[in-house]
Design a protein around this motif. Sequence first.
Motif, short mmCIF file in Angstrom:
data_model
loop_
_atom_site.label_atom_id
_atom_site.label_comp_id
_atom_site.label_asym_id
_atom_site.label_seq_id
_atom_site.Cartn_x
_atom_site.Cartn_y
_atom_site.Cartn_z
N ASP A 199 11.11 12.21 84.36
CA ASP A 199 10.23 11.32 85.19
C ASP A 199 8.90 11.92 85.42
N ILE A 246 12.95 6.38 87.71
CA ILE A 246 14.26 5.83 87.58
C ILE A 246 15.51 6.83 87.93
N PRO A 282 19.10 1.42 85.69
CA PRO A 282 18.34 0.04 86.18
C PRO A 282 17.54 -0.53 84.64
#
Length: 338
Positions: free
Chosen positions: A117, A130, A211
Amino acid sequence: MPPRLRLSVSLLPHPLRHEVLVYPRRHASAAAAGATSSVTQTSSSNPVSAALPPSAYPSDQPPSHRRPEFRKSQLHRQYTSLLRTTPLIIFFQHNNLQATEWTGIRRELTKALRKVDEEHAAAGRIEPPIAPLVQLKIIKTSIFEAALRVVDFFRPDNISFKGAGKIAGAKADPNFTHDLSRTAYASVLHKKGKHELSPILVGPIAVLSFPHVSPEHLKAALSILSPKAPQNPAPKRKANPGLYDLPVQNGLQKLMLLAARVEGKVFDDGQTRWVSSIEGGMTGLRSQLVATLQGASASVTSTLDAAGKSLYFTLESRRSVLEDEQKGPESEGEEKKE
């Protein structure tokens, strides 16, 4: 010593009587057990009230195949929600991992995902992080398999009780089609053990859910949970010393990658690692797709252009030949005189 008084059960108040009778058999609170058992006894003793119309039930609690307050029912709801909302799920087999080992593995997994990230943020990519949404948890395989059958095979618009059995089909009510309904249970009962993931849902299983499909995050997760060179090599000790702690390494030796569910399709070990090897993630995959389509369109254009040019030159050569034939020998004699 005063004589003991024997109290008759019929003299006890109504809720207390149900507490005495139901509490040893139910693992719920006395009040909830008393209220539920009273409704159950009334509906079973009165067949007219048992067959109530859909409007007679509360909208937030329709009748279910299993009582909704049971833990199995809650797990079934969680698993169906997970399967419908999570496009990427990785299945691992775990063998007697201790709590300290699970803690260390989750710590290193979160650290690796956060690093991805941070790299995305440094590169200016607007994708949301995420890492906090990725979960690694143990599942109940029998309930998860039932949830898989409901999600993949149950279609409320095309209900069929073929192979469900007389009892299951008779209890099913087509007016109720939620995941815990008797209709959903009866319509997928004949598919038990026939799902593609059924062979691996045996023994202790843990799932890693994402996700959305992110090859970079999947590569980082596999480099921690199931490292394998050259596609998913483990980080060096100098770069990530916590990964080489003894509890973490002992726990990783007890984990084994089995399969993955990507966008509703089952992938094996090799296919899962291929997804993680996509350069640039989904953005890179989209750019590759655009380049492929552009290359194909350019190829089609050049092919059609080449065919048109070839036809043009052929017609021109044929026209010149026909013009020479129309001139005939007179024109040739005149040319010689000149």
